[in-house]
Design a protein around this motif. Structure first.
Motif, PDB file in Angstrom:
ATOM      1  N   LEU A 128      -3.248   0.393  29.398  1.00  0.00           N
ATOM      2  CA  LEU A 128      -2.905  -0.874  29.134  1.00  0.00           C
ATOM      3  C   LEU A 128      -1.641  -1.274  29.855  1.00  0.00           C
ATOM      4  O   LEU A 128      -1.204  -2.397  30.068  1.00  0.00           O
ATOM      5  N   THR A 129      -0.761  -0.386  30.014  1.00  0.00           N
ATOM      6  CA  THR A 129       0.623  -0.416  30.788  1.00  0.00           C
ATOM      7  C   THR A 129       0.416  -1.051  32.146  1.00  0.00           C
ATOM      8  O   THR A 129       1.019  -2.032  32.582  1.00  0.00           O
ATOM      9  N   TYR A 130      -0.940  -0.970  32.740  1.00  0.00           N
ATOM     10  CA  TYR A 130      -1.054  -1.587  34.141  1.00  0.00           C
ATOM     11  C   TYR A 130      -2.073  -2.680  34.164  1.00  0.00           C
ATOM     12  O   TYR A 130      -2.409  -3.145  35.108  1.00  0.00           O
ATOM     13  N   ALA A 131      -2.488  -3.160  32.982  1.00  0.00           N
ATOM     14  CA  ALA A 131      -3.569  -4.175  32.763  1.00  0.00           C
ATOM     15  C   ALA A 131      -3.253  -5.215  33.444  1.00  0.00           C
ATOM     16  O   ALA A 131      -3.845  -6.223  34.043  1.00  0.00           O
ATOM     17  N   ASP A 132      -1.844  -5.642  33.264  1.00  0.00           N
ATOM     18  CA  ASP A 132      -1.412  -7.173  33.590  1.00  0.00           C
ATOM     19  C   ASP A 132      -1.434  -7.023  35.375  1.00  0.00           C
ATOM     20  O   ASP A 132      -1.472  -7.988  35.778  1.00  0.00           O
ATOM     21  N   SER A 133      -1.310  -6.006  35.857  1.00  0.00           N
ATOM     22  CA  SER A 133      -1.138  -5.960  37.299  1.00  0.00           C
ATOM     23  C   SER A 133      -2.701  -5.849  37.854  1.00  0.00           C
ATOM     24  O   SER A 133      -2.710  -6.482  38.751  1.00  0.00           O
ATOM     25  N   VAL A 134      -3.313  -4.953  37.354  1.00  0.00           N
ATOM     26  CA  VAL A 134      -4.500  -4.847  37.753  1.00  0.00           C
ATOM     27  C   VAL A 134      -5.716  -5.961  37.375  1.00  0.00           C
ATOM     28  O   VAL A 134      -6.740  -6.067  38.285  1.00  0.00           O
ATOM     29  N   MET A 135      -5.532  -6.211  36.265  1.00  0.00           N
ATOM     30  CA  MET A 135      -6.973  -7.233  35.888  1.00  0.00           C
ATOM     31  C   MET A 135      -6.809  -8.590  36.606  1.00  0.00           C
ATOM     32  O   MET A 135      -8.132  -9.144  37.004  1.00  0.00           O
ATOM     33  N   ALA A 155     -10.491 -11.675  40.497  1.00  0.00           N
ATOM     34  CA  ALA A 155     -10.781 -12.141  41.764  1.00  0.00           C
ATOM     35  C   ALA A 155     -11.904 -11.245  42.238  1.00  0.00           C
ATOM     36  O   ALA A 155     -12.846 -11.837  42.961  1.00  0.00           O
ATOM     37  N   GLY A 156     -11.974 -10.124  42.260  1.00  0.00           N
ATOM     38  CA  GLY A 156     -12.955  -9.256  42.764  1.00  0.00           C
ATOM     39  C   GLY A 156     -14.180  -9.408  42.409  1.00  0.00           C
ATOM     40  O   GLY A 156     -15.271  -9.366  43.178  1.00  0.00           O
ATOM     41  N   LEU A 157     -14.488  -9.684  41.135  1.00  0.00           N
ATOM     42  CA  LEU A 157     -15.687  -9.983  40.326  1.00  0.00           C
ATOM     43  C   LEU A 157     -16.450 -11.278  41.035  1.00  0.00           C
ATOM     44  O   LEU A 157     -17.669 -11.328  40.916  1.00  0.00           O
ATOM     45  N   ALA A 158     -15.691 -11.934  41.707  1.00  0.00           N
ATOM     46  CA  ALA A 158     -16.043 -13.154  42.527  1.00  0.00           C
ATOM     47  C   ALA A 158     -16.247 -13.176  43.842  1.00  0.00           C
ATOM     48  O   ALA A 158     -16.362 -14.357  44.588  1.00  0.00           O
ATOM     49  N   ASP A 159     -15.921 -11.944  44.419  1.00  0.00           N
ATOM     50  CA  ASP A 159     -15.809 -11.817  45.891  1.00  0.00           C
ATOM     51  C   ASP A 159     -17.081 -11.944  46.571  1.00  0.00           C
ATOM     52  O   ASP A 159     -17.990 -11.606  45.782  1.00  0.00           O
ATOM     53  N   CYS A 209     -14.099  -1.350  37.383  1.00  0.00           N
ATOM     54  CA  CYS A 209     -12.605  -1.273  36.848  1.00  0.00           C
ATOM     55  C   CYS A 209     -12.478  -1.901  35.404  1.00  0.00           C
ATOM     56  O   CYS A 209     -11.641  -1.272  34.732  1.00  0.00           O
ATOM     57  N   VAL A 210     -13.096  -2.946  35.327  1.00  0.00           N
ATOM     58  CA  VAL A 210     -13.137  -3.704  33.974  1.00  0.00           C
ATOM     59  C   VAL A 210     -13.755  -2.552  32.881  1.00  0.00           C
ATOM     60  O   VAL A 210     -13.333  -2.334  31.989  1.00  0.00           O
ATOM     61  N   GLY A 211     -14.920  -1.980  33.304  1.00  0.00           N
ATOM     62  CA  GLY A 211     -15.460  -0.933  32.324  1.00  0.00           C
ATOM     63  C   GLY A 211     -14.666   0.179  32.111  1.00  0.00           C
ATOM     64  O   GLY A 211     -14.556   0.807  30.957  1.00  0.00           O
ATOM     65  N   SER A 212     -13.640   0.684  33.061  1.00  0.00           N
ATOM     66  CA  SER A 212     -12.704   1.782  32.728  1.00  0.00           C
ATOM     67  C   SER A 212     -11.622   1.368  31.817  1.00  0.00           C
ATOM     68  O   SER A 212     -11.388   2.038  31.115  1.00  0.00           O
ATOM     69  N   LEU A 213     -11.289   0.162  31.960  1.00  0.00           N
ATOM     70  CA  LEU A 213     -10.297  -0.214  31.271  1.00  0.00           C
ATOM     71  C   LEU A 213     -10.709  -0.150  29.630  1.00  0.00           C
ATOM     72  O   LEU A 213     -10.282  -0.039  28.647  1.00  0.00           O
TER      73      LEU A 213
END
Length: 231
Positions: free
Chosen positions: A34-41, A46-50, A62-66
């Motif tokens: 969760l520490t990195y969620a704000d940076s990664v999500m 955006a990648g999900l719509a690439d 990545c979403v599933g891992s979080l």
């Protein structure tokens, strides 16, 4: 260090690599993810719509891992994650004709299954389950099969009301894995066979399982189903 590789002006290979690295690391961090969620999500969103499938699939992973690492702390955010994943959970017809392509859909379904496993009451199953069933079978990333099919079969075995409402479709999806032309991995086949054996012993589902068997047209599939499930 990785953020710079995920910027929109970077090469596709850089962006895909970065999101894939995020997915692998988040999977190992547990609640600290969760520490990195704000940076990664935002990058994953955006990648999900690439336009490139590789970016979409790594973003779904990545979403599933979080989801898997963060646990209950992420439950309040499931609805927004489902909104991000929803467009990917629709299987294009061309992916039903071969095992080439469609891994982005497979990975999106896996992410949704992880949400259901973690907190089924936070997921609108009445809307989600029909979409998941319609997207089956998996097309390319068959390693996601055990997670997806154990989630769906578990709901039915536990008599979850929304799963019961689509029991014939769910049972057909499980049975399809056991047909001779299925590309599912052996673990997925074992999960589905075991689930169907349990379901056929439940009076609420006996006739549905038997009706599915009766609907099979290939003698090889009929015999295999009888041996693995009914006998």
């Amino acid at each position: 260090y990785l953020i710079k590789f995920a910027k929109p002006n970077r090469l596709y290979s850089d962006r895909t690599m970065a999101v894939g690295c995020y997915a692998d690391v988040l999977a190992c961090l547990g609640p600290a993810s969760l520490t990195y969620a704000d940076s990664v999500m935002p990058i994953a969103q955006a990648g999900l719509a690439d336009r490139m499938e590789g970016m979409r699939r790594n973003s779904a992973v990545c979403v599933g891992s979080l989801v898997q690492s963060a646990g209950a702390a992420l439950h309040p955010h499931y609805m927004i994650l489902l909104q991000w994943l929803s467009p990917l959970c629709v299987r294009q017809e061309k992916h039903r004709q071969s095992d080439n392509g469609g891994a982005d859909v497979d990975n999106a379904l896996s992410a949704v299954a992880k949400m259901i496993n973690s907190a089924p009451t936070t997921v609108p199953l009445a809307q989600v389950l029909p979409v998941m069933i319609q997207a089956l079978p998996l097309s390319d990333d068959h390693q996601e099969g055990p997670g997806v099919y154990s989630c769906l079969s578990g709901l039915l075995i536990r008599n979850e009301p929304n799963a019961v409402a689509v029991a014939p479709q769910l049972i057909a999806a499980l049975g399809e894995v056991l047909t001779h032309n299925s590309s599912a991995v052996d673990e997925t086949k074992g999960i589905c066979a075991s689930a169907l054996r349990e379901l056929v012993r439940n009076p609420a589902y006996t006739s549905i399982v038997q009706s599915y068997c009766a609907s099979l047209t290939d003698p090889q599939d009929v015999e295999s189903f009888r041996v693995k499930v009914l006998n």
